[in-house]
Design a protein around this motif. Structure first.
Motif, PDB file in Angstrom:
ATOM      1  N   HIS A   1      64.530  20.985  39.615  1.00  0.00           N
ATOM      2  CA  HIS A   1      65.724  21.569  38.779  1.00  0.00           C
ATOM      3  C   HIS A   1      66.207  20.532  38.020  1.00  0.00           C
ATOM      4  O   HIS A   1      66.586  19.381  38.370  1.00  0.00           O
ATOM      5  CB  HIS A   1      66.622  21.939  39.782  1.00  0.00           C
ATOM      6  CG  HIS A   1      66.059  23.413  40.376  1.00  0.00           C
ATOM      7  ND1 HIS A   1      65.727  24.452  39.818  1.00  0.00           N
ATOM      8  CD2 HIS A   1      66.154  23.504  41.943  1.00  0.00           C
ATOM      9  CE1 HIS A   1      65.083  25.450  40.862  1.00  0.00           C
ATOM     10  NE2 HIS A   1      65.585  24.636  41.987  1.00  0.00           N
TER      11      HIS A   1
ATOM     12  N   MET B   1      57.403  14.403  52.619  1.00  0.00           N
ATOM     13  CA  MET B   1      57.275  14.977  51.252  1.00  0.00           C
ATOM     14  C   MET B   1      55.951  15.287  51.202  1.00  0.00           C
ATOM     15  O   MET B   1      55.609  16.333  50.721  1.00  0.00           O
ATOM     16  CB  MET B   1      57.833  14.257  50.158  1.00  0.00           C
ATOM     17  CG  MET B   1      59.584  13.973  50.337  1.00  0.00           C
ATOM     18  SD  MET B   1      60.322  15.435  50.077  1.00  0.00           S
ATOM     19  CE  MET B   1      62.070  14.821  50.318  1.00  0.00           C
TER      20      MET B   1
ATOM     21  N   LEU C   1      56.122  18.885  54.096  1.00  0.00           N
ATOM     22  CA  LEU C   1      56.578  19.686  53.444  1.00  0.00           C
ATOM     23  C   LEU C   1      56.234  20.402  52.087  1.00  0.00           C
ATOM     24  O   LEU C   1      55.443  19.397  51.508  1.00  0.00           O
ATOM     25  CB  LEU C   1      58.170  19.135  53.255  1.00  0.00           C
ATOM     26  CG  LEU C   1      58.847  18.647  54.100  1.00  0.00           C
ATOM     27  CD1 LEU C   1      60.219  17.821  53.533  1.00  0.00           C
ATOM     28  CD2 LEU C   1      59.202  19.430  55.365  1.00  0.00           C
ATOM     29  N   ARG C   2      56.579  21.559  51.934  1.00  0.00           N
ATOM     30  CA  ARG C   2      55.853  22.197  50.509  1.00  0.00           C
ATOM     31  C   ARG C   2      56.595  21.359  49.513  1.00  0.00           C
ATOM     32  O   ARG C   2      57.724  20.730  49.582  1.00  0.00           O
ATOM     33  CB  ARG C   2      56.507  23.585  50.411  1.00  0.00           C
ATOM     34  CG  ARG C   2      55.983  24.580  51.547  1.00  0.00           C
ATOM     35  CD  ARG C   2      56.396  25.965  51.274  1.00  0.00           C
ATOM     36  NE  ARG C   2      56.055  26.703  52.464  1.00  0.00           N
ATOM     37  CZ  ARG C   2      56.606  27.852  52.810  1.00  0.00           C
ATOM     38  NH1 ARG C   2      57.653  28.341  52.049  1.00  0.00           N
ATOM     39  NH2 ARG C   2      56.109  28.803  53.863  1.00  0.00           N
ATOM     40  N   ARG C   3      55.861  21.240  48.212  1.00  0.00           N
ATOM     41  CA  ARG C   3      56.450  20.622  47.176  1.00  0.00           C
ATOM     42  C   ARG C   3      57.816  21.396  46.570  1.00  0.00           C
ATOM     43  O   ARG C   3      57.854  22.583  46.451  1.00  0.00           O
ATOM     44  CB  ARG C   3      55.508  20.645  45.892  1.00  0.00           C
ATOM     45  CG  ARG C   3      55.926  20.086  44.838  1.00  0.00           C
ATOM     46  CD  ARG C   3      54.970  20.284  43.696  1.00  0.00           C
ATOM     47  NE  ARG C   3      53.513  19.688  43.923  1.00  0.00           N
ATOM     48  CZ  ARG C   3      52.459  19.731  42.988  1.00  0.00           C
ATOM     49  NH1 ARG C   3      52.443  20.246  41.828  1.00  0.00           N
ATOM     50  NH2 ARG C   3      51.454  19.287  43.331  1.00  0.00           N
ATOM     51  N   PRO C   4      58.975  20.424  46.565  1.00  0.00           N
ATOM     52  CA  PRO C   4      60.104  21.117  46.143  1.00  0.00           C
ATOM     53  C   PRO C   4      60.280  21.573  44.667  1.00  0.00           C
ATOM     54  O   PRO C   4      59.330  21.087  43.815  1.00  0.00           O
ATOM     55  CB  PRO C   4      61.055  19.852  46.256  1.00  0.00           C
ATOM     56  CG  PRO C   4      60.260  18.616  46.195  1.00  0.00           C
ATOM     57  CD  PRO C   4      58.846  19.033  46.747  1.00  0.00           C
ATOM     58  N   VAL C   5      60.849  22.523  44.219  1.00  0.00           N
ATOM     59  CA  VAL C   5      60.875  22.977  42.913  1.00  0.00           C
ATOM     60  C   VAL C   5      61.860  22.161  42.077  1.00  0.00           C
ATOM     61  O   VAL C   5      63.030  21.850  42.561  1.00  0.00           O
ATOM     62  CB  VAL C   5      61.571  24.502  42.833  1.00  0.00           C
ATOM     63  CG1 VAL C   5      61.549  24.925  41.491  1.00  0.00           C
ATOM     64  CG2 VAL C   5      60.553  25.222  43.651  1.00  0.00           C
TER      65      VAL C   5
ATOM     66  N   GLU D   1      58.941  24.383  54.883  1.00  0.00           N
ATOM     67  CA  GLU D   1      59.772  24.537  53.984  1.00  0.00           C
ATOM     68  C   GLU D   1      60.814  23.454  53.462  1.00  0.00           C
ATOM     69  O   GLU D   1      61.405  22.758  54.606  1.00  0.00           O
ATOM     70  CB  GLU D   1      60.712  25.752  54.074  1.00  0.00           C
ATOM     71  CG  GLU D   1      61.596  26.195  52.501  1.00  0.00           C
ATOM     72  CD  GLU D   1      62.521  27.543  53.031  1.00  0.00           C
ATOM     73  OE1 GLU D   1      62.969  27.693  52.011  1.00  0.00           O
ATOM     74  OE2 GLU D   1      62.302  28.123  54.215  1.00  0.00           O
ATOM     75  N   ASN D   2      60.857  22.903  52.520  1.00  0.00           N
ATOM     76  CA  ASN D   2      61.525  21.740  51.916  1.00  0.00           C
ATOM     77  C   ASN D   2      63.180  22.171  51.933  1.00  0.00           C
ATOM     78  O   ASN D   2      63.525  23.043  51.386  1.00  0.00           O
ATOM     79  CB  ASN D   2      61.445  21.520  50.595  1.00  0.00           C
ATOM     80  CG  ASN D   2      61.820  20.034  50.171  1.00  0.00           C
ATOM     81  OD1 ASN D   2      62.991  19.788  50.354  1.00  0.00           O
ATOM     82  ND2 ASN D   2      61.017  19.030  49.871  1.00  0.00           N
ATOM     83  N   GLU D   3      63.843  21.509  52.695  1.00  0.00           N
ATOM     84  CA  GLU D   3      65.476  21.899  52.890  1.00  0.00           C
ATOM     85  C   GLU D   3      66.518  21.183  52.055  1.00  0.00           C
ATOM     86  O   GLU D   3      67.339  21.121  51.976  1.00  0.00           O
ATOM     87  CB  GLU D   3      65.732  21.299  54.382  1.00  0.00           C
ATOM     88  CG  GLU D   3      64.984  22.207  55.480  1.00  0.00           C
ATOM     89  CD  GLU D   3      65.455  21.729  56.808  1.00  0.00           C
ATOM     90  OE1 GLU D   3      66.183  20.785  56.960  1.00  0.00           O
ATOM     91  OE2 GLU D   3      65.042  22.332  57.720  1.00  0.00           O
ATOM     92  N   GLY D   4      65.775  20.553  50.904  1.00  0.00           N
ATOM     93  CA  GLY D   4      66.647  19.968  49.887  1.00  0.00           C
ATOM     94  C   GLY D   4      66.938  18.350  50.257  1.00  0.00           C
ATOM     95  O   GLY D   4      66.792  17.869  51.281  1.00  0.00           O
TER      96      GLY D   4
END
Length: 372
Positions: free
Chosen positions: A302, A292, A296-300, A245-248
């Motif tokens: 925003h 990345m 990690l999963r692709r971030p959403v 999971e991407n942690e930001g």
């Protein structure tokens, strides 16, 4: 950056909605005076003690940083005297103590950083901030204040306090029965550069190693937990779902802001700091891109209006850097005394005789009594 849920009232007015966590945990419901809608509400008389308690905990953690810094100083004072008494180590005593103290300080800094980041998340959740903007700004401020004190307290001590209150023969200043630290023969500016290089470069090396190893360890543990052998044939979407999971970007922003402090606040003492920062960022770009894309999963995505409170922190560091470097040149370095000597005292405009000029001397007196 962050996702902000806005409610449009009219053509020109937007109001940020409450956070989902706040809405779930708030004990009351109250009508919003702007929108006229019923919204979850947390009474200020209940929230105020939580804010005060959070501030008190932050102050205690900052005091803990200062306490560990004092512990490193006491370690130096206890170790340097036996080294000076040993003929084999006497020549290198100051260097050995300074380097080992800096390494100890780096280890303490990295441990306290991880502990406090977890504590900051718990404190921020407990304070019950209404909107996502308030939540993230308060979390960022808490972590930054502690990390700034954690990384820079020992550096500020060496730059502006070490060697200033040592006393004089017969009346030395003592703390816990030990004489206060003096600057090395090369001056505090040289020791400051050494401390900066060890903490800055050491932090970069440890951070890059963590960014390479931690995702690999997490992937291995996840596959072991799921019982995956690596021989299964899966569709692309399932392989993407199995990624971490991407942690930001909070950690990335914090790392860059701390690095900006290293290369600006004390650049007069360590001019190579920007070079090490550039070299680190070149490696960091490649490491992050691999992380990345592959781990990690692709971030959403925003939309964000700006970078939030990070800009205020960068602005504050830039202003602090101007003052700090001016003080370094004026009070810590020998730049101004040497300039005065060359302009007013030296007969040929050189620094020949400057060392003798900087030492205390007394005129010869035939009736003086020898010191016993």
């Amino acid at each position: 950056m962050r996702q902000i849920d806005l409610l449009r009232i009219d053509k020109f007015t937007y109001v940020e909605r409450p956070r989902p966590t706040f809405a779930a945990l708030a004990p009351a419901v109250e009508r919003n005076p702007v929108t006229g809608l019923l919204e979850p509400h947390f009474p200020e008389e209940k929230r105020f003690p939580r804010i005060v308690s959070g501030i008190a905990i932050v102050i205690c953690m900052v005091s803990l940083v200062v306490l560990f810094m004092v512990g490193v100083i006491v370690y130096k004072l206890l170790v340097i005297h036996p080294l000076y008494e040993n003929p084999d180590f006497q020549q290198y005593a100051a260097t050995i103590v300074s380097v080992t103290g800096s390494i100890m300080n780096l280890i303490i800094i990295m441990i306290l950083s991880k502990v406090y980041e977890k504590l900051a998340y718990v404190l921020n959740h407990w304070e019950m901030h209404r909107t996502q903007t308030e939540y993230e700004d308060n979390l960022t401020f808490k972590v930054f204040v502690f990390q700034f004190m954690n990384f820079f307290s020992s550096i500020f001590y060496i730059a502006f306090f070490k060697g200033k209150l040592v006393g004089y023969p017969g009346n030395y200043t003592k703390v816990f029965g030990l004489r206060t630290e003096q600057c090395s023969p090369g001056g505090c500016l040289m020791e400051l550069a050494q401390q900066l290089s060890i903490i800055m470069v050491g932090k970069q090396v440890i951070g890059n190693v963590q960014e390479v190893l931690v995702p690999e360890i997490k992937k291995f543990m996840k596959k072991r937990k799921m019982g995956v052998t690596g021989n299964e044939v899966k569709p692309r979407w399932e392989l993407d779902y199995d990624l971490l999971e991407n942690e930001g970007l909070f950690g990335e922003y914090l790392e860059m802001v701390i690095q900006f402090g290293f290369i600006t606040i004390f650049v007069a003492a360590f001019p190579l700091a920007p070079f090490f920062a550039l070299a680190n960022n070149i490696f960091e770009i490649r490491i992050d891109s691999d992380k990345m894309v592959c781990d990690l999963r692709r971030p959403v995505a925003h939309r964000a209006q700006d970078i939030g409170i990070w800009f205020s922190m960068l602005s504050a560091i830039a202003k602090m850097a101007v003052i700090s470097n001016a003080f370094l040149i004026a009070f810590t370095s020998q730049f101004l005394p040497k300039l005065l000597y060359r302009a007013s005292i030296s007969p040929d405009g050189s620094l020949q005789g400057y060392t003798n000029y900087s030492l205390a001397w007394a005129p010869p007196n035939s009736t003086s009594v020898p010191c016993r």
